[in-house]
Design a protein around this motif. Structure first.
Motif, PDB file in Angstrom:
ATOM      1  N   LYS A 143       7.928  -0.966  -4.267  1.00  0.00           N
ATOM      2  CA  LYS A 143       8.640  -1.994  -5.033  1.00  0.00           C
ATOM      3  C   LYS A 143       9.202  -1.432  -6.333  1.00  0.00           C
ATOM      4  O   LYS A 143      10.370  -1.648  -6.662  1.00  0.00           O
ATOM      5  CB  LYS A 143       7.686  -3.155  -5.327  1.00  0.00           C
ATOM      6  CG  LYS A 143       8.322  -4.312  -6.074  1.00  0.00           C
ATOM      7  CD  LYS A 143       7.310  -5.433  -6.241  1.00  0.00           C
ATOM      8  CE  LYS A 143       7.907  -6.606  -7.017  1.00  0.00           C
ATOM      9  NZ  LYS A 143       6.911  -7.696  -7.179  1.00  0.00           N
ATOM     10  N   ILE A 144       8.389  -0.677  -7.080  1.00  0.00           N
ATOM     11  CA  ILE A 144       8.860  -0.215  -8.390  1.00  0.00           C
ATOM     12  C   ILE A 144       9.805   0.981  -8.260  1.00  0.00           C
ATOM     13  O   ILE A 144      10.702   1.157  -9.090  1.00  0.00           O
ATOM     14  CB  ILE A 144       7.686   0.110  -9.338  1.00  0.00           C
ATOM     15  CG1 ILE A 144       6.862   1.292  -8.848  1.00  0.00           C
ATOM     16  CG2 ILE A 144       6.820  -1.117  -9.541  1.00  0.00           C
ATOM     17  CD1 ILE A 144       5.763   1.670  -9.828  1.00  0.00           C
TER      18      ILE A 144
ATOM     19  N   GLU B 159      -6.622  -4.425  -6.744  1.00  0.00           N
ATOM     20  CA  GLU B 159      -5.676  -5.447  -7.205  1.00  0.00           C
ATOM     21  C   GLU B 159      -5.284  -5.219  -8.667  1.00  0.00           C
ATOM     22  O   GLU B 159      -4.120  -5.382  -9.045  1.00  0.00           O
ATOM     23  CB  GLU B 159      -6.288  -6.832  -7.018  1.00  0.00           C
ATOM     24  CG  GLU B 159      -6.406  -7.239  -5.555  1.00  0.00           C
ATOM     25  CD  GLU B 159      -6.881  -8.678  -5.398  1.00  0.00           C
ATOM     26  OE1 GLU B 159      -7.111  -9.348  -6.430  1.00  0.00           O
ATOM     27  OE2 GLU B 159      -7.013  -9.128  -4.249  1.00  0.00           O
TER      28      GLU B 159
ATOM     29  N   GLU C  28       2.554  -2.319 -11.689  1.00  0.00           N
ATOM     30  CA  GLU C  28       3.784  -3.108 -11.771  1.00  0.00           C
ATOM     31  C   GLU C  28       4.137  -3.420 -13.228  1.00  0.00           C
ATOM     32  O   GLU C  28       5.306  -3.375 -13.625  1.00  0.00           O
ATOM     33  CB  GLU C  28       3.631  -4.397 -10.963  1.00  0.00           C
ATOM     34  CG  GLU C  28       4.940  -5.089 -10.689  1.00  0.00           C
ATOM     35  CD  GLU C  28       4.833  -6.089  -9.548  1.00  0.00           C
ATOM     36  OE1 GLU C  28       5.834  -6.776  -9.296  1.00  0.00           O
ATOM     37  OE2 GLU C  28       3.760  -6.188  -8.912  1.00  0.00           O
TER      38      GLU C  28
ATOM     39  N   ILE D 197      -1.448  -0.719  -2.960  1.00  0.00           N
ATOM     40  CA  ILE D 197      -0.916   0.227  -3.948  1.00  0.00           C
ATOM     41  C   ILE D 197       0.374   0.850  -3.429  1.00  0.00           C
ATOM     42  O   ILE D 197       1.360   0.980  -4.168  1.00  0.00           O
ATOM     43  CB  ILE D 197      -1.973   1.290  -4.280  1.00  0.00           C
ATOM     44  CG1 ILE D 197      -3.152   0.625  -5.017  1.00  0.00           C
ATOM     45  CG2 ILE D 197      -1.373   2.416  -5.121  1.00  0.00           C
ATOM     46  CD1 ILE D 197      -4.334   1.534  -5.258  1.00  0.00           C
TER      47      ILE D 197
ATOM     48  N   HIS E 209       2.455  -0.517  -1.339  1.00  0.00           N
ATOM     49  CA  HIS E 209       3.462  -1.586  -1.399  1.00  0.00           C
ATOM     50  C   HIS E 209       4.043  -1.686  -2.815  1.00  0.00           C
ATOM     51  O   HIS E 209       5.264  -1.830  -2.989  1.00  0.00           O
ATOM     52  CB  HIS E 209       2.832  -2.916  -0.994  1.00  0.00           C
ATOM     53  CG  HIS E 209       3.706  -4.109  -1.216  1.00  0.00           C
ATOM     54  ND1 HIS E 209       4.760  -4.427  -0.384  1.00  0.00           N
ATOM     55  CD2 HIS E 209       3.702  -5.044  -2.218  1.00  0.00           C
ATOM     56  CE1 HIS E 209       5.358  -5.516  -0.834  1.00  0.00           C
ATOM     57  NE2 HIS E 209       4.747  -5.909  -1.944  1.00  0.00           N
ATOM     58  N   THR E 210       3.176  -1.597  -3.821  1.00  0.00           N
ATOM     59  CA  THR E 210       3.628  -1.694  -5.215  1.00  0.00           C
ATOM     60  C   THR E 210       4.487  -0.500  -5.592  1.00  0.00           C
ATOM     61  O   THR E 210       5.498  -0.637  -6.295  1.00  0.00           O
ATOM     62  CB  THR E 210       2.419  -1.805  -6.154  1.00  0.00           C
ATOM     63  OG1 THR E 210       1.581  -2.889  -5.743  1.00  0.00           O
ATOM     64  CG2 THR E 210       2.859  -2.034  -7.586  1.00  0.00           C
TER      65      THR E 210
ATOM     66  N   ALA F 214      -2.843  -2.272  -8.821  1.00  0.00           N
ATOM     67  CA  ALA F 214      -1.493  -2.660  -8.401  1.00  0.00           C
ATOM     68  C   ALA F 214      -0.799  -3.486  -9.477  1.00  0.00           C
ATOM     69  O   ALA F 214       0.378  -3.261  -9.791  1.00  0.00           O
ATOM     70  CB  ALA F 214      -1.559  -3.447  -7.094  1.00  0.00           C
ATOM     71  N   ALA F 215      -1.511  -4.434 -10.084  1.00  0.00           N
ATOM     72  CA  ALA F 215      -0.918  -5.271 -11.124  1.00  0.00           C
ATOM     73  C   ALA F 215      -0.564  -4.442 -12.357  1.00  0.00           C
ATOM     74  O   ALA F 215       0.505  -4.626 -12.958  1.00  0.00           O
ATOM     75  CB  ALA F 215      -1.885  -6.397 -11.504  1.00  0.00           C
TER      76      ALA F 215
END
Length: 340
Positions: free
Chosen positions: A142-143, A110, A117, A136, A138-139, A113-114
């Motif tokens: 997204k970016i 977590e 981002e 990870i 998924h992140t 991933a944070a």
């Protein structure tokens, strides 16, 4: 002395804060007349250290203005601190700005991933060492959709929109380790496996390829289920101690992971000199461990060559965003006590 802010410089130069930011941090091109106005205002206000950094970029007229970031495992691990220094070295001659580094715990998914981002808000391109975990991935999706490029370093991810992989051919590394094991052992001997984590794709590939080679030879070796080192010295020590206590007939350990210094400590404490260690490197005092025969064979990453390749790939990507995803594998050194 009062700290000079970008707001102070903007007011002195008669421009916006965003323009000052672009000049001082090289985030985008600015008209030469405006740039000089900002620099002179900064100089009048005594913004010395910042000016030195800006002017040093002027000595590299071909330097790429992109902002780079790297997320590596803990800098306390012997492998990643020297790798970061190599990245810094090559980045200084290629990019206008110093790279940003984040150091993370492999198991804290977590937080990884944070942090990923958050870093994507500050940089244009990222080199990432992390587990192949759904959160990870998924992140990363997204970016990358927002325009930030992500490259997997050392360990690849399942498809998630990232721009490529740079590291070893881990199948080749694992089969090479199997080749050595087959020649160092007698039939029906017991081999232990240590991994940093089961979701670390590079190490999983090494393990599978190692087992595959020995299965093909069919000499009756017993290859145990892997134990986790969590990529730390303490984790390596704990895993090796457990392996040694549970398997008195152990003949070899294959450890394509971090935490090897801890494994060596456990082996030295045990006094079981008959156990042969095959591992990846470099590690702290690795050459001494080879000379003293605590390590039989080391498969050593060429950190300078990998770092140079990473920076070159990043620069090409920033100059041409249409460059296709890459999958680059680099050679490793096979090191024994006799070829140090």
């Amino acid at each position: 002395m009062k700290k000079i802010s970008m707001t102070d410089i903007a007011r002195e130069a008669g421009v916006g804060v965003a323009t000052v930011d672009r000049v001082l941090n090289g985030r985008a091109s600015v008209r030469q007349e405006t740039r000089q106005k900002v620099l002179k205002a900064a100089e009048r206000l005594g913004y010395r250290a910042g000016l030195l950094q800006v002017l040093s970029r002027d000595d590299k007229p071909d330097a790429v203005p992109a902002r780079t970031g790297f997320m590596l495992l803990s800098k306390d691990h012997s492998f990643y601190a020297p790798f970061a220094e190599e990245l810094r070295h090559f980045a200084r001659t290629t990019f206008q700005n110093e790279p940003e580094f984040l150091w993370l715990d492999i198991d804290d998914v977590e937080s990884v991933a944070a942090s990923l981002e958050s870093l994507a808000q500050r940089v244009d391109i990222i080199g990432l060492v992390a587990l192949d975990h759904p959160l990870i991935r998924h992140t990363i999706k997204k970016i990358t959709a927002a325009g930030v490029c992500v490259y997997a370093l050392f360990s690849d991810f399942s498809p998630c929109g990232h721009s490529g992989y740079i590291g070893l051919d881990n199948q080749k590394a694992g089969r090479t380790a199997g080749w050595f094991a087959d020649r160092l052992l007698q039939q029906n001997e017991v081999i232990g496996i240590l991994l940093g984590d089961h979701r670390f794709n590079c190490q999983e590939s090494c393990e599978i390829s190692f087992r595959s080679y020995l299965r093909e030879k069919n000499r009756g070796y017993t290859v145990l289920e892997p134990l986790k080192t969590h990529e730390s010295v303490e984790g390596g020590y704990t895993a090796a101690k457990r392996l040694l206590s549970q398997h008195k007939d152990l003949s070899m350990i294959y450890a394509p992971c971090g935490g090897i210094e801890g494994v060596l400590n456990a082996l030295r404490e045990s006094g079981r000199k008959e156990i042969k260690l095959l591992c990846h490197g470099p590690i702290v005092e690795g050459e001494l461990a080879l000379i003293e025969s605590h390590i039989e064979v080391m498969f050593r990453h060429r950190l300078d060559a990998i770092a140079a390749t990473v920076i070159d790939v990043f620069a090409r990507k920033m100059r041409d965003r249409d460059v296709n995803p890459v999958h680059i594998t680099l050679p490793f050194d096979v090191v024994t006590r006799e070829n140090i």
